[in-house]
Design an enzyme around this catalytic site. Structure first.
Site, PDB file in Angstrom:
ATOM      1  N   GLU A 124      32.769   0.669  10.172  1.00  0.00           N
ATOM      2  CA  GLU A 124      32.146   0.367   8.876  1.00  0.00           C
ATOM      3  C   GLU A 124      33.055   0.597   7.664  1.00  0.00           C
ATOM      4  O   GLU A 124      32.808   1.493   6.833  1.00  0.00           O
ATOM      5  CB  GLU A 124      30.841   1.161   8.705  1.00  0.00           C
ATOM      6  CG  GLU A 124      29.811   0.848   9.775  1.00  0.00           C
ATOM      7  CD  GLU A 124      28.431   1.441   9.492  1.00  0.00           C
ATOM      8  OE1 GLU A 124      28.281   2.142   8.476  1.00  0.00           O
ATOM      9  OE2 GLU A 124      27.515   1.191  10.284  1.00  0.00           O
ATOM     10  N   ASN A 158      27.647  -3.919  13.262  1.00  0.00           N
ATOM     11  CA  ASN A 158      26.516  -3.011  13.070  1.00  0.00           C
ATOM     12  C   ASN A 158      25.520  -3.728  12.175  1.00  0.00           C
ATOM     13  O   ASN A 158      25.876  -4.162  11.070  1.00  0.00           O
ATOM     14  CB  ASN A 158      26.957  -1.707  12.391  1.00  0.00           C
ATOM     15  CG  ASN A 158      27.847  -0.865  13.281  1.00  0.00           C
ATOM     16  OD1 ASN A 158      28.080  -1.198  14.440  1.00  0.00           O
ATOM     17  ND2 ASN A 158      28.354   0.235  12.740  1.00  0.00           N
ATOM     18  N   GLU A 165      26.076  -1.144  16.683  1.00  0.00           N
ATOM     19  CA  GLU A 165      24.985  -0.272  16.226  1.00  0.00           C
ATOM     20  C   GLU A 165      23.792  -1.123  15.827  1.00  0.00           C
ATOM     21  O   GLU A 165      23.941  -2.139  15.132  1.00  0.00           O
ATOM     22  CB  GLU A 165      25.374   0.540  14.980  1.00  0.00           C
ATOM     23  CG  GLU A 165      26.243   1.724  15.253  1.00  0.00           C
ATOM     24  CD  GLU A 165      26.566   2.507  13.980  1.00  0.00           C
ATOM     25  OE1 GLU A 165      25.739   2.525  13.036  1.00  0.00           O
ATOM     26  OE2 GLU A 165      27.652   3.090  13.937  1.00  0.00           O
ATOM     27  N   HIS A 171      35.249   7.364  12.457  1.00  0.00           N
ATOM     28  CA  HIS A 171      33.868   7.222  12.001  1.00  0.00           C
ATOM     29  C   HIS A 171      33.656   8.301  10.932  1.00  0.00           C
ATOM     30  O   HIS A 171      32.858   9.203  11.071  1.00  0.00           O
ATOM     31  CB  HIS A 171      32.904   7.367  13.186  1.00  0.00           C
ATOM     32  CG  HIS A 171      31.508   6.885  12.929  1.00  0.00           C
ATOM     33  ND1 HIS A 171      30.828   6.048  13.791  1.00  0.00           N
ATOM     34  CD2 HIS A 171      30.652   7.129  11.920  1.00  0.00           C
ATOM     35  CE1 HIS A 171      29.620   5.818  13.330  1.00  0.00           C
ATOM     36  NE2 HIS A 171      29.479   6.464  12.189  1.00  0.00           N
ATOM     37  N   ARG A 210      29.267   4.590  23.304  1.00  0.00           N
ATOM     38  CA  ARG A 210      30.195   4.471  22.182  1.00  0.00           C
ATOM     39  C   ARG A 210      30.179   5.786  21.404  1.00  0.00           C
ATOM     40  O   ARG A 210      29.120   6.204  20.926  1.00  0.00           O
ATOM     41  CB  ARG A 210      29.761   3.314  21.280  1.00  0.00           C
ATOM     42  CG  ARG A 210      30.535   3.192  19.993  1.00  0.00           C
ATOM     43  CD  ARG A 210      30.093   1.970  19.191  1.00  0.00           C
ATOM     44  NE  ARG A 210      30.858   1.867  17.974  1.00  0.00           N
ATOM     45  CZ  ARG A 210      30.396   2.192  16.770  1.00  0.00           C
ATOM     46  NH1 ARG A 210      29.164   2.591  16.593  1.00  0.00           N
ATOM     47  NH2 ARG A 210      31.181   2.094  15.718  1.00  0.00           N
ATOM     48  N   TYR A 248      21.512  -3.597  10.512  1.00  0.00           N
ATOM     49  CA  TYR A 248      20.269  -2.854  10.280  1.00  0.00           C
ATOM     50  C   TYR A 248      19.221  -3.618   9.485  1.00  0.00           C
ATOM     51  O   TYR A 248      18.040  -3.400   9.661  1.00  0.00           O
ATOM     52  CB  TYR A 248      20.575  -1.536   9.554  1.00  0.00           C
ATOM     53  CG  TYR A 248      21.266  -0.532  10.452  1.00  0.00           C
ATOM     54  CD1 TYR A 248      20.533   0.326  11.256  1.00  0.00           C
ATOM     55  CD2 TYR A 248      22.656  -0.467  10.519  1.00  0.00           C
ATOM     56  CE1 TYR A 248      21.151   1.232  12.103  1.00  0.00           C
ATOM     57  CE2 TYR A 248      23.286   0.447  11.363  1.00  0.00           C
ATOM     58  CZ  TYR A 248      22.522   1.290  12.158  1.00  0.00           C
ATOM     59  OH  TYR A 248      23.129   2.183  13.006  1.00  0.00           O
TER      60      TYR A 248
HETATM   61  O1  IFM Z   1      24.168   7.049  10.970  1.00  0.00           O
HETATM   62  C1  IFM Z   1      24.807   5.885  10.539  1.00  0.00           C
HETATM   63  C2  IFM Z   1      26.093   5.666  11.276  1.00  0.00           C
HETATM   64  O2  IFM Z   1      26.952   6.760  11.171  1.00  0.00           O
HETATM   65  C3  IFM Z   1      26.814   4.455  10.748  1.00  0.00           C
HETATM   66  N1  IFM Z   1      25.941   3.305  10.699  1.00  0.00           N
HETATM   67  C4  IFM Z   1      24.621   3.465  10.138  1.00  0.00           C
HETATM   68  C5  IFM Z   1      23.934   4.675  10.730  1.00  0.00           C
HETATM   69  C6  IFM Z   1      22.528   4.857  10.098  1.00  0.00           C
HETATM   70  O3  IFM Z   1      22.642   5.051   8.745  1.00  0.00           O
END
Ligand code: IFM
Length: 441
Positions: free
Chosen positions: A163, A289, A348, A118, A74, A291
């Site tokens: 995002e 995404n 992500e 992005h 990606r 985290y």
């Molecule tokens: O590096 C970023 C990415 O560009 C978008 N999502 C989160 C990642 C980590 O912060």
């Protein structure tokens, strides 16, 4: 952990974070070029001018992907590399770069997943108001058409935006990302135009690429309250509305969440909220995404009368983000049940840690490998619970330019020595390589 044999094991990157190549070969300035060249915005004054020099080293990088056993990659395209002014004149050298990259990927039997935006908006468009300008919807649709016509003969998997929350709010309300504004009305206007731009671009891509599979990537956090107290639970739900539901509801239901609209009141006065109906074009997949988790209780802070709390006894990454793999499972299950996208990809997931430098040809990063393992396990449980999860893209293939954190934070499974541009596999990359080969056996 058992995944389907056709599961797409991948890794992700983004144009401004890895390409470098400065403004050569006709690339126009983007908002991150301007922002990072303005003192005080990025740690150490770092910029993406060179980054991982992927613009010149993409062949080596594709060879590394192949060695890892990746099935999919990606990446995003830089809008001003292709259209230096954002609209109008096409820069052939920019198109040619992505064309060569795609050919190299296909040659290596790696499926290209393209993301059109992005975060590197052409500065020329920012000078016209950027995403606050209603014309941005058409600008983006036209850019999508240029890319689809140029690469649609070889790429089937298309993502419009990456995002939208971060683009709108980190860039225009918190102000720590480009373009660096701190204006909540502007942030909601940007968010609105982004959703309309997504809705406008999908049919343009489908028109040019009849077999295209098109989607959007939304960043989701897992929000909850540490107590069962109803007021706390409601506060966490409001925060979920601010970050998650605002975009999920727009893209998949064609409306904004009524509870959040009511709280925002006048902030939205200049926005034709009903127009968001056009954002809910049918998509082939939703990219998520993920985290971290966020804990909230009721409080007196801000628009959402909430207060964030530190989790007890958790581990954190170098970004200060809590490591909470089960949040991924819970989010996937919830999104699948409530929004019913036909296919979901984790577009992500990954972590920054303070890695040691390479020694004996490897970088030892056991915490990243454990982070990935635990999140893969959560994803596999989600599949068992019926979630149509078809692929997973680790963030990130390479250490890279981590926006306002510059090169200070390393997310890669491959270490980059920025002085020499030498790439070294971390032990997490070796772990991932082995997992992929076991899963495909
Ligand atoms: O590096 C970023 C990415 O560009 C978008 N999502 C989160 C990642 C980590 O912060």
């Amino acid at each position: 952990m058992v995944f389907p044999k056709d599961f797409l094991w991948g890794a992700a990157t983004a144009s401004y974070q890895i390409e470098g190549g400065g403004l050569t070969d006709g690339r126009g300035e983007c908002i991150w070029h301007r922002f990072s060249h303005t003192p005080g915005n990025v740690v150490n004054g770092d910029t993406g001018d060179v980054a991982c020099d992927h613009y010149h080293r993409y062949r080596e990088d594709v060879a590394l992907m192949k060695e890892l056993g990746l099935k999919a990659y990606r990446f995003s395209t830089s809008w001003p590399r292709v259209l230096p002014n954002g609209i109008g004149q096409i820069n052939r050298a920019g198109i040619d770069f992505y064309s060569r990259l795609v050919d190299e990927l296909l040659e290596a039997d790696i499926r290209p997943f393209i993301t059109l935006y992005h975060w590197d908006l052409p500065q020329a468009l920012q000078d016209k108001g950027g995403w606050e300008n209603p014309d941005s919807v058409k600008w983006f649709g036209d850019y999508a058409g240029v890319m689809a016509n140029a690469l649609g003969d070889r790429i089937t998997d298309w993502t419009t935006l990456n995002e939208p929350f971060v683009i709108s709010f980190v860039g225009n309300f918190f102000g720590t990302h480009a373009p660096g504004k701190q204006d909540i009305k502007a942030a909601y206007l940007v968010a609105h135009h982004l959703m309309l731009a997504h809705g406008a671009a999908v049919p343009v891509i489908r028109q040019a690429v009849p077999n295209a599979r098109v989607g959007i990537t939304i960043d989701l956090g897992y929000f909850e309250s540490p107590t069962d107290n109803e007021a706390d639970v409601q506060a966490a739900y409001r925060e979920d509305g601010f970050k998650n539901r605002w975009f999920l509801d727009a893209a998949l239901k064609g409306q904004y969440p009524a509870d959040i609209v009511a709280l925002l009141g006048d902030i939205l006065e200049d926005i034709d909220l009903a127009a968001v109906k056009s954002a809910a074009v049918p998509v082939d997949f939703l990219g998520i995404n993920y985290y971290r988790r966020h804990l909230f209780v009721a409080g007196s802070d801000g628009l959402f009368s909430s207060k964030d709390v530190e989790p007890d006894g958790s581990e954190f990454t170098a970004m200060g983000w809590e490591i909470y793999p089960d949040g991924l499972r819970k989010l996937l299950v919830r999104v699948a049940e409530e929004y019913k996208p036909p296919v979901i990809y984790v577009t992500e997931n990954g972590a920054a840690f303070d890695d040691p430098p390479p020694a004996q040809g490897v970088v030892n990063d056991p915490r990243r490998a454990a982070y990935l393992r635990d999140h893969f396990a959560a994803a596999s449980q989600a599949i068992e619970q019926g979630v149509p999860l078809k692929g997973y893209f680790v963030w990130s293939l390479l250490d890279n330019f981590e926006w306002a954190e510059g090169y200070n934070k390393r997310f890669g499974i491959i270490y980059v020595d920025y002085a020499t541009q030498k790439r070294t596999f971390k032990s997490s990359a070796r772990y991932y390589q082995q997992l992929i080969s076991e899963q495909l056996r």
